[in-house]
Design a protein around this motif. Structure first.
Motif, mmCIF file in Angstrom:
data_model
loop_
_atom_site.group_PDB
_atom_site.id
_atom_site.type_symbol
_atom_site.label_atom_id
_atom_site.label_comp_id
_atom_site.label_asym_id
_atom_site.label_seq_id
_atom_site.Cartn_x
_atom_site.Cartn_y
_atom_site.Cartn_z
ATOM 1 N N PRO A 138 0.811 -1.229 0.000
ATOM 2 C CA PRO A 138 0.000 0.000 0.000
ATOM 3 C C PRO A 138 0.845 1.281 0.000
ATOM 4 O O PRO A 138 0.497 2.250 -0.691
ATOM 5 C CB PRO A 138 -0.819 -0.123 1.293
ATOM 6 C CG PRO A 138 -0.873 -1.584 1.570
ATOM 7 C CD PRO A 138 0.417 -2.157 1.064
ATOM 8 N N ALA A 139 1.967 1.287 0.765
ATOM 9 C CA ALA A 139 2.780 2.502 0.832
ATOM 10 C C ALA A 139 3.395 2.825 -0.532
ATOM 11 O O ALA A 139 3.485 3.993 -0.922
ATOM 12 C CB ALA A 139 3.883 2.339 1.884
ATOM 13 N N ASP A 140 3.801 1.765 -1.270
ATOM 14 C CA ASP A 140 4.351 1.989 -2.620
ATOM 15 C C ASP A 140 3.276 2.539 -3.552
ATOM 16 O O ASP A 140 3.553 3.379 -4.413
ATOM 17 C CB ASP A 140 4.872 0.676 -3.215
ATOM 18 C CG ASP A 140 5.886 -0.005 -2.321
ATOM 19 O OD1 ASP A 140 6.767 0.706 -1.807
ATOM 20 O OD2 ASP A 140 5.792 -1.230 -2.149
ATOM 21 N N VAL A 141 2.044 2.024 -3.399
ATOM 22 C CA VAL A 141 0.943 2.516 -4.238
ATOM 23 C C VAL A 141 0.740 4.006 -3.993
ATOM 24 O O VAL A 141 0.613 4.800 -4.933
ATOM 25 C CB VAL A 141 -0.368 1.737 -3.953
ATOM 26 C CG1 VAL A 141 -1.529 2.333 -4.740
ATOM 27 C CG2 VAL A 141 -0.205 0.261 -4.298
ATOM 28 N N LYS A 142 0.754 4.390 -2.708
ATOM 29 C CA LYS A 142 0.542 5.800 -2.347
ATOM 30 C C LYS A 142 1.662 6.675 -2.913
ATOM 31 O O LYS A 142 1.422 7.815 -3.327
ATOM 32 C CB LYS A 142 0.486 5.918 -0.821
ATOM 33 C CG LYS A 142 0.081 7.282 -0.307
ATOM 34 C CD LYS A 142 -1.400 7.555 -0.550
ATOM 35 C CE LYS A 142 -1.805 8.947 -0.081
ATOM 36 N NZ LYS A 142 -3.170 9.294 -0.534
ATOM 37 N N ARG A 143 2.893 6.130 -2.931
ATOM 38 C CA ARG A 143 4.036 6.892 -3.442
ATOM 39 C C ARG A 143 3.887 7.114 -4.960
ATOM 40 O O ARG A 143 4.128 8.199 -5.476
ATOM 41 C CB ARG A 143 5.328 6.117 -3.132
ATOM 42 C CG ARG A 143 6.608 6.776 -3.603
ATOM 43 C CD ARG A 143 7.827 6.013 -3.070
ATOM 44 N NE ARG A 143 7.769 4.566 -3.330
ATOM 45 C CZ ARG A 143 8.041 3.995 -4.509
ATOM 46 N NH1 ARG A 143 8.410 4.733 -5.528
ATOM 47 N NH2 ARG A 143 7.957 2.684 -4.659
ATOM 48 N N PRO A 146 -0.192 9.437 -5.646
ATOM 49 C CA PRO A 146 -0.468 10.180 -4.411
ATOM 50 C C PRO A 146 -1.957 10.468 -4.202
ATOM 51 O O PRO A 146 -2.405 10.643 -3.064
ATOM 52 C CB PRO A 146 0.303 11.498 -4.601
ATOM 53 C CG PRO A 146 1.222 11.281 -5.750
ATOM 54 C CD PRO A 146 0.701 10.165 -6.573
ATOM 55 N N GLN A 147 -2.719 10.486 -5.268
ATOM 56 C CA GLN A 147 -4.146 10.846 -5.138
ATOM 57 C C GLN A 147 -5.000 9.699 -4.622
ATOM 58 O O GLN A 147 -6.182 9.881 -4.340
ATOM 59 C CB GLN A 147 -4.700 11.281 -6.504
ATOM 60 C CG GLN A 147 -4.044 12.512 -7.100
ATOM 61 C CD GLN A 147 -2.867 12.163 -8.012
ATOM 62 O OE1 GLN A 147 -2.373 11.046 -8.023
ATOM 63 N NE2 GLN A 147 -2.410 13.154 -8.768
ATOM 64 N N VAL A 148 -4.429 8.493 -4.524
ATOM 65 C CA VAL A 148 -5.253 7.328 -4.189
ATOM 66 C C VAL A 148 -5.715 7.377 -2.735
ATOM 67 O O VAL A 148 -5.005 7.861 -1.851
ATOM 68 C CB VAL A 148 -4.481 6.013 -4.478
ATOM 69 C CG1 VAL A 148 -3.438 5.732 -3.396
ATOM 70 C CG2 VAL A 148 -5.429 4.844 -4.617
ATOM 71 N N ASP A 149 -6.940 6.927 -2.480
ATOM 72 C CA ASP A 149 -7.461 6.757 -1.118
ATOM 73 C C ASP A 149 -7.237 5.305 -0.725
ATOM 74 O O ASP A 149 -7.919 4.410 -1.227
ATOM 75 C CB ASP A 149 -8.960 7.115 -1.095
ATOM 76 C CG ASP A 149 -9.590 6.850 0.273
ATOM 77 O OD1 ASP A 149 -8.867 6.405 1.197
ATOM 78 O OD2 ASP A 149 -10.806 7.081 0.401
ATOM 79 N N LEU A 150 -6.270 5.077 0.180
ATOM 80 C CA LEU A 150 -5.903 3.697 0.521
ATOM 81 C C LEU A 150 -7.029 2.954 1.235
ATOM 82 O O LEU A 150 -7.024 1.730 1.287
ATOM 83 C CB LEU A 150 -4.628 3.670 1.382
ATOM 84 C CG LEU A 150 -3.315 4.004 0.662
ATOM 85 C CD1 LEU A 150 -2.147 3.960 1.650
ATOM 86 C CD2 LEU A 150 -3.048 3.075 -0.512
ATOM 87 N N THR A 151 -8.012 3.691 1.771
ATOM 88 C CA THR A 151 -9.151 3.005 2.396
ATOM 89 C C THR A 151 -10.212 2.660 1.350
ATOM 90 O O THR A 151 -11.191 1.979 1.670
ATOM 91 C CB THR A 151 -9.818 3.868 3.485
ATOM 92 O OG1 THR A 151 -10.601 4.896 2.850
ATOM 93 C CG2 THR A 151 -8.797 4.496 4.409
#
Lengths: 403, 80
Positions: A138-143, A146-151
């Motif tokens: 998940p942290a790599d996805v956010k990196r 950046p606009q993604v909502d991990l929830t």
């Protein structure tokens, strides 16, 4: 920049049709045009006509979401699509036409353990085949996004993703025009607004097409038809494991901040990328029931918007500017059908469903080689129509990402 | 197409239903047994026009419906 792109728009030559050709291709979409282009450039076969019912690229070639990737799940498909991806990467240099090809990377997000298992399998299979796809947490996805909502708006939590590094997009009508211009400048005839109404037969052999404006004889006929392929195949008494399903798509107004990656979701079966104009281009799953209606449905748009905005909340404040639908020739195993049909003089390239745009160069190159040499290239041999009879279906539904 | 008129439940949104595929016998002119097997397992008639198909009311009465539908307009002609 823009003026360079306009300067690289090459003219398409229009010819008066003859009444006989070595090869007649039914369907002036990407696959028909690229086959004509490679016949002319690779094999010197230019006595070729492409017969199109509407205008070139008016079907699925001008209606898709322009994504080029090779992160499939079975070796035969990975090999084929990765070759196509490489041909795409060299297409601007080869043709001199700007197709707005841009490498972005494809982030395929999973929200369940089942989805993560699918993406893990995809990564391992891709790496075994030498294709650059990596597993992300998940942290790599956010990196990367950046606009993604991990929830996932509290409903579809992001557990991880696969990241297919060389995935790209290209402007779809430019791709069609590049192949059309390259073919027509070498003498290939492009015949628009000419419905094919039947096939000419000599005994069991197909020897041309009947059109609304008279017959055209041909040494070889190739159907490169999309949604109406069952109707064209029926003219040769060929029955196909194909159903026609509409797939909807839309673009929003410009997103100034920019979205670098192509973002998709395994379970939600939706995907988004940013066009060269800055609009967000969004597609999702095809309609469950087959039909030939190109009307955009509100239900589909509502469903797509709901899903994609759960991943990328900034989309909630954007407006849908334009919607459309294409008619996808979905094959029974979600893989293409290319090659001989069992009817002499009649070849087919179909079953391109929702995955045909990325395959335009490799599909055309392989079909051109088959027409020129009479031998099915190894790259497409696993995708023959006879595979279904021999229980060798190429099942790869998860890689389509549209269901 | 947005709704189906279920004979038991009335008009319900399409996402309550699961598409079950067309009802289609292999054509009489196919005489070879292998050809008929291939046809019945894999082939779709995929007509541009009237088709007979099955729909399952999965989020309703959980019964199967037979629907006559015009695929050109994606419109129901008759439901039984």
């Amino acid at each position: 920049m823009v003026s360079e792109h306009i300067a690289s728009l090459q003219p398409i030559a229009w010819h008066e049709p003859r009444d006989s050709y070595d090869v007649v291709i039914i369907g002036g979409g990407g696959h028909g045009l690229s086959t004509a282009y490679y016949l002319a450039t690779r094999h010197g076969i230019t006595n070729v006509a492409v017969v199109e019912v509407d205008y070139i690229a008016s079907g699925n070639t001008g209606r898709n979401t322009t994504i080029i990737r090779s992160n499939y799940a079975i070796p035969e498909a990975i090999r084929f699509y990765d070759h196509s991806r490489q041909l795409y990467a060299g297409l601007e240099a080869e043709t001199g036409a700007a197709i707005f090809h841009r490498v972005k990377g494809h982030v395929w997000i999973a929200h369940t353990e089942m989805g993560m298992r699918t993406e893990r399998g995809r990564v391992l299979m891709n790496q075994a085949m030498g294709v650059d796809t990596e597993l992300l947490g998940p942290a790599d996805v956010k990196r990367l996004v950046p606009q993604v909502d991990l929830t996932g708006a509290g409903r579809y939590a992001v557990l991880g993703a696969s990241h297919h590094v060389p995935a790209a997009t290209a402007r779809h009508d430019r791709v069609a025009w590049a192949f059309a211009s390259g073919a027509s400048s070498r003498g290939v005839h492009l015949i628009q607004h000419r419905p094919v109404t039947g096939l000419l037969r000599d005994g069991d052999r197909v020897v041309g097409v009947e059109t609304a404006a008279g017959p055209i004889r041909a040494g070889m006929v190739l159907s490169a038809v999309g949604g109406w392929v069952s109707q064209v195949a029926a003219m040769a008494r060929i029955r196909l494991p194909v159903r026609t399903h509409p797939l909807h798509a839309f673009v929003t107004n410009d997103f100034e901040q920019g979205l670098d990656k192509i973002v998709a979701s395994t379970e939600l079966a939706c995907y988004v990328s940013q066009t060269e104009r800055g609009q967000m281009l969004i597609g999702a799953e095809f309609d469950s029931q087959p039909s030939f209606s190109r009307l955009s449905s509100f239900d589909a748009l509502r469903s797509y918007a709901y899903k994609i905005s759960a991943l990328l909340p900034f989309l909630r404040s954007m407006r849908i500017l334009r919607t459309w639908a294409g008619l996808c020739d979905i094959s029974a195993d979600f893989s293409p059908i290319m090659g001989e049909t069992g009817v002499d003089g009649f070849l087919i390239t179909t079953g391109w469903g929702t995955w045909g745009f990325k395959a335009i160069p490799a599909g055309g190159e392989a079909m051109a080689e088959l027409i020129a040499t009479g031998r099915t290239p190894g790259l497409i041999a696993p995708f023959g129509l006879d595979r279904f009879r021999h229980d060798l279906a190429m099942a790869d539904q998860a890689s389509a990402g549209t269901r | 197409m947005h709704e189906l008129d279920c004979p038991r439940c009335g008009r319900r949104p399409l996402d309550e239903f699961t598409f079950g595929g067309e009802r289609r016998p292999a054509p009489d002119w196919l005489t070879d047994p292998d050809d008929r097997d291939f046809d019945e397992v894999w082939v779709f008639e995929n007509p541009a026009g009237i088709t007979n198909e099955r729909w399952f009311h999965s989020a309703g009465c959980r019964r199967w419906l037979t629907v006559r539908r015009d695929t050109n307009a994606d419109r129901v002609v008759e439901i039984a």
